[in-house]
Motif scaffolding. Sequence first.
Motif, short mmCIF file in Angstrom:
data_model
loop_
_atom_site.label_atom_id
_atom_site.label_comp_id
_atom_site.label_asym_id
_atom_site.label_seq_id
_atom_site.Cartn_x
_atom_site.Cartn_y
_atom_site.Cartn_z
N GLU A 11 -0.19 10.23 11.51
CA GLU A 11 -0.82 8.80 12.10
C GLU A 11 -2.04 9.15 12.55
O GLU A 11 -3.34 8.52 12.55
N GLU A 12 -2.23 10.08 13.68
CA GLU A 12 -3.37 10.29 14.61
C GLU A 12 -4.43 11.12 13.63
O GLU A 12 -5.66 10.77 14.06
N LYS A 13 -3.85 11.88 13.06
CA LYS A 13 -4.91 12.73 12.08
C LYS A 13 -5.68 12.03 11.06
O LYS A 13 -6.89 12.00 10.94
N HIS A 66 9.49 5.85 9.19
CA HIS A 66 9.87 4.91 10.16
C HIS A 66 11.44 4.74 9.91
O HIS A 66 12.28 4.92 10.91
N GLN A 67 12.01 4.51 8.87
CA GLN A 67 13.33 4.24 8.54
C GLN A 67 14.33 5.65 8.85
O GLN A 67 15.36 5.50 9.22
N TYR A 68 13.65 6.70 8.47
CA TYR A 68 14.25 7.91 8.60
C TYR A 68 14.27 8.40 10.32
O TYR A 68 15.58 8.64 10.73
N LEU A 69 13.27 7.86 11.01
CA LEU A 69 13.23 8.05 12.63
C LEU A 69 14.43 7.38 12.99
O LEU A 69 15.12 7.52 13.91
N MET A 70 14.36 5.87 12.54
CA MET A 70 15.27 5.05 13.25
C MET A 70 16.86 5.52 13.13
O MET A 70 17.59 5.34 13.80
N HIS A 71 16.99 6.04 11.97
CA HIS A 71 18.21 6.67 11.43
C HIS A 71 18.79 7.63 12.73
O HIS A 71 19.94 7.74 13.20
N LEU A 72 17.78 8.73 12.87
CA LEU A 72 18.10 9.89 13.93
C LEU A 72 18.19 9.09 15.16
O LEU A 72 19.16 9.47 16.19
N MET A 73 17.31 7.90 15.71
CA MET A 73 17.41 7.54 16.89
C MET A 73 18.72 6.77 17.27
O MET A 73 19.21 6.77 18.28
N ASN A 74 19.27 6.16 16.13
CA ASN A 74 20.46 5.40 16.17
C ASN A 74 21.78 6.26 16.54
O ASN A 74 22.54 6.02 17.30
N GLU A 75 21.46 7.68 16.11
CA GLU A 75 22.52 8.43 16.53
C GLU A 75 22.65 9.05 18.15
O GLU A 75 23.59 8.76 18.70
N TRP A 76 21.34 9.00 18.60
CA TRP A 76 21.32 9.43 20.01
C TRP A 76 21.36 8.10 20.78
O TRP A 76 21.80 8.02 21.89
N HIS A 77 20.76 6.86 20.36
CA HIS A 77 20.82 5.68 21.27
C HIS A 77 22.36 5.17 21.35
O HIS A 77 22.47 4.79 22.53
N ALA A 78 23.33 5.60 20.65
CA ALA A 78 24.57 5.08 20.83
C ALA A 78 25.19 5.91 22.19
O ALA A 78 25.93 5.29 22.98
N LEU A 130 -3.24 7.96 0.93
CA LEU A 130 -2.06 8.25 0.24
C LEU A 130 -1.52 9.87 0.05
O LEU A 130 -0.70 10.35 0.34
N GLU A 131 -2.70 10.42 -0.24
CA GLU A 131 -2.85 11.98 -0.73
C GLU A 131 -2.49 12.66 0.69
O GLU A 131 -1.86 13.65 0.82
N GLN A 132 -3.47 12.23 1.70
CA GLN A 132 -3.14 12.78 3.35
C GLN A 132 -1.69 12.75 3.58
O GLN A 132 -1.26 13.80 4.43
N LEU A 133 -1.26 11.66 3.54
CA LEU A 133 0.00 11.24 4.24
C LEU A 133 1.25 11.69 3.48
O LEU A 133 2.58 11.70 4.00
N VAL A 181 0.99 -1.22 -0.01
CA VAL A 181 0.01 0.04 0.14
C VAL A 181 1.02 1.29 -0.01
O VAL A 181 1.76 1.64 0.92
N PRO A 182 0.93 2.01 -1.17
CA PRO A 182 1.65 3.22 -1.10
C PRO A 182 1.68 4.14 0.23
O PRO A 182 2.80 4.59 0.45
N ALA A 183 0.52 4.48 0.64
CA ALA A 183 0.38 5.23 2.02
C ALA A 183 1.12 4.51 2.97
O ALA A 183 1.86 5.17 3.84
N MET A 184 1.14 3.34 3.09
CA MET A 184 2.01 2.85 4.38
C MET A 184 3.32 2.71 3.96
O MET A 184 4.15 2.92 4.99
N ARG A 185 3.77 2.61 2.60
CA ARG A 185 5.12 2.76 2.09
C ARG A 185 5.45 4.33 2.81
O ARG A 185 6.80 4.33 2.99
N ILE A 186 5.06 5.28 2.72
CA ILE A 186 5.29 6.66 3.20
C ILE A 186 5.51 6.57 4.61
O ILE A 186 6.59 7.02 5.23
N LEU A 187 4.80 5.86 5.57
CA LEU A 187 4.95 5.67 7.01
C LEU A 187 6.19 4.69 7.17
O LEU A 187 6.91 5.04 8.16
N GLU A 188 6.47 3.83 6.38
CA GLU A 188 7.47 3.11 6.71
C GLU A 188 8.94 3.72 6.38
O GLU A 188 9.96 3.77 7.00
#
Length: 174
Positions: free
Chosen positions: A72-74, A20-32, A166-169, A10-17
């Motif tokens: 996600e919430e909206k 997630h990948q971008y946020l995990m990249h940022l998280m790994n920086e501070w989690h170290a 998809l349009e909203q996300l 689902v293209p809309a879910m791929r946007i959220l995925e």
Amino acid sequence: MASANFQSPVPAMRILENEHQYLMHLMNEWHAIVLNFENDTYEEIEARAEFSVLRKLLIDFLEPLKNHTDKEEKFFFPLLGHYIGTEQGPIVTIEAEHEEIDAYIGHFLHHTRAGIDHLSLDDMKQIAKDAGEAFEVLMVHFVKEESVLFPMTDRVMKAVDQDKLLEQLNTLIV
């Protein structure tokens, strides 16, 4: 950052995925840094410098995280909720995790709002635990969304609603 490897058709879910990948990249920086505090890697002077970096990275992380969870919430949860309900079940759990993540990061920032110069090494180690907890909740949270909610969207949501979503996300989180 690794190349995108999407699970959802689902293209809309791929946007959220992708978010997630971008946020995990940022998280790994501070989690170290959090892991270094947990493993007693730092002496006090280095700890203070790294704790300052940790605080900045968490502050910088807040905007894209908030933009992602707001989308996600909206849009996503209410639309999926039309199909599976919103009073109980996975959406309720996921929304509660959003609050838990906010609470951990908020607690960290609360204890550092007056600066960090007055904090001892032990204080910094204790406060860094909040960032560690936020990381753990986020990792499990992303897995739940990607393994439960996103596949549900493919199974239950009508194509017209997937297109609307998809349009909203399809907006940036940074």
